[in-house]
Write an enzyme that holds these catalytic residues in place. Structure first.
Site, PDB file in Angstrom:
ATOM      1  N   CYS A 112     -30.824 -17.298  20.192  1.00  0.00           N
ATOM      2  CA  CYS A 112     -29.652 -18.163  20.051  1.00  0.00           C
ATOM      3  C   CYS A 112     -30.055 -19.636  20.208  1.00  0.00           C
ATOM      4  O   CYS A 112     -30.769 -20.156  19.380  1.00  0.00           O
ATOM      5  CB  CYS A 112     -28.565 -17.729  21.028  1.00  0.00           C
ATOM      6  SG  CYS A 112     -26.944 -18.380  20.592  1.00  0.00           S
ATOM      7  N   GLU A 134     -30.667  -9.361  24.860  1.00  0.00           N
ATOM      8  CA  GLU A 134     -30.580  -9.221  26.321  1.00  0.00           C
ATOM      9  C   GLU A 134     -29.194  -8.784  26.769  1.00  0.00           C
ATOM     10  O   GLU A 134     -29.010  -8.377  27.915  1.00  0.00           O
ATOM     11  CB  GLU A 134     -30.994 -10.526  27.013  1.00  0.00           C
ATOM     12  CG  GLU A 134     -29.960 -11.633  27.076  1.00  0.00           C
ATOM     13  CD  GLU A 134     -29.777 -12.395  25.758  1.00  0.00           C
ATOM     14  OE1 GLU A 134     -30.338 -11.958  24.742  1.00  0.00           O
ATOM     15  OE2 GLU A 134     -29.057 -13.410  25.772  1.00  0.00           O
ATOM     16  N   HIS A 180     -28.100 -11.528  20.402  1.00  0.00           N
ATOM     17  CA  HIS A 180     -28.562 -11.487  21.797  1.00  0.00           C
ATOM     18  C   HIS A 180     -29.033 -10.095  22.225  1.00  0.00           C
ATOM     19  O   HIS A 180     -28.219  -9.295  22.684  1.00  0.00           O
ATOM     20  CB  HIS A 180     -27.413 -11.906  22.722  1.00  0.00           C
ATOM     21  CG  HIS A 180     -27.100 -13.355  22.684  1.00  0.00           C
ATOM     22  ND1 HIS A 180     -27.703 -14.270  23.515  1.00  0.00           N
ATOM     23  CD2 HIS A 180     -26.252 -14.063  21.913  1.00  0.00           C
ATOM     24  CE1 HIS A 180     -27.240 -15.486  23.258  1.00  0.00           C
ATOM     25  NE2 HIS A 180     -26.351 -15.391  22.289  1.00  0.00           N
TER      26      HIS A 180
END
Lengths: 229, 81
Positions: free
Chosen positions: A86, A205, A203
């Site tokens: 990002c 994570e 994302h």
């Protein structure tokens, strides 16, 4: 294996990344403050998402000239894996580690939603654990995720297999309708020429544990671990 | 050559969603005959009197290294005396 997580003023996905690699995957992890970056002992780096320097001027522009980036460039040059997620992707673009640039989403909105991604190359340092998995789902959360590069650069990225992820539908079809932000060629993630730096807007994570509904993000970090070992 | 007035614009061919939105909004206000709207940035850099060297070259370098992104933007510098 030790992951370094580079922290800028305004980073806000740094702790998610720490949790992902440390607590979910059981690896060593350390925060690295941008102003005094000591990468000693790190096997891989994560440049996390957020709003470094408040996105002033352009997203990632200020972070790209911070002392950390000098170190990160050398780290990339030595062949170590680096993932920018990002705002981390935007920083890798602004610093020239990756080609191209990000512009505002086509509808000007900040988009926060799950997306399907077609995996275009499962033979990279970031996708070697994907095996036959050709489609994953990860969330995006950004306002400047519309990838731009000139025609020549796009051709090079395609020709060298450096487009790693493309926005798709749940069947894996890629079209204008599956493009959330106006990104050229539906690009969601690209590699540098050497294949050891990845920038991606989605994302991973945030998709690490079944309790949050999706574990697809693990594959990316597990691939990095595989690549280092 | 004290103050550099810098205009940064997206290059031709780079999608400018802000410009497009403003264009549509102007039309919804009833303005006809608009061919296009592009939105950019305006930056002023004021140099100290004792700043050394070629001032124009210096500000151009600033534009290339930070104030604009050459991949997507062009810049123009105008000097105020």
């Amino acid at each position: 294996m030790k992951f370094g997580i580079v922290v800028f003023p305004g980073s806000n996905c740094d702790h998610d990344c720490y949790h992902a690699v440390k607590h979910v995957l059981g690896q060593e992890a350390a925060f690295i403050w941008h102003a005094n970056p000591d990468l000693n002992g790190c096997d891989a780096l994560i440049v996390p998402g957020g709003f470094s320097y408040g996105d002033y001027l352009r997203a990632g522009a200020m972070a790209a000239i911070s002392p950390a980036l000098t170190e990160i460039k050398a780290f990339v040059k030595r062949g170590n894996p680096v993932i920018g997620i990002c705002n981390g992707f935007q920083i890798l673009l602004e610093s020239g580690i990756l080609p191209g640039a990000m512009i505002r989403n086509k509808d000007l909105r900040f988009i926060c939603k799950d997306t399907f991604l077609r995996v275009e190359n499962n033979n990279s340092k970031f996708t070697n654990k994907f095996n036959d998995k050709k489609l994953i789902s990860l969330p995006i959360a950004h306002a400047e995720g519309s990838y731009y590069a000139d025609a020549e650069e796009l051709k090079r990225l395609e020709g060298e297999g450096r487009v790693l992820f493309r926005y798709a539908d749940k069947e894996g079809n890629v079209s204008n309708d599956t493009n959330p932000n106006g990104s050229l060629l539906n690009i969601a993630g690209i590699l540098n020429k050497e294949g050891n730096a990845l920038g991606m807007m989605p994302h991973p994570e945030r998709s690490m544990e079944s309790i949050v509904g999706n574990e697809d993000g693990r594959l990316i970090f597990e691939s990095m671990i595989e690549a280092v070992s | 050559m004290k103050k550099a007035k810098i205009h940064v614009m997206l290059k031709e061919g780079v999608l400018d969603p802000q410009g497009k939105a403003a264009h549509k909004s102007l039309e919804s206000l009833g303005y006809k005959g608009i061919e296009g709207v592009r939105i950019g940035k305006y930056i002023e850099v004021t140099l100290a009197d004792d700043a050394d060297g070629d001032r124009d070259k210096l500000v151009r370098e600033m534009c290339q290294r930070l104030l604009s992104n050459p991949v997507i933007e062009n810049y123009e510098i105008e000097w105020e005396k």
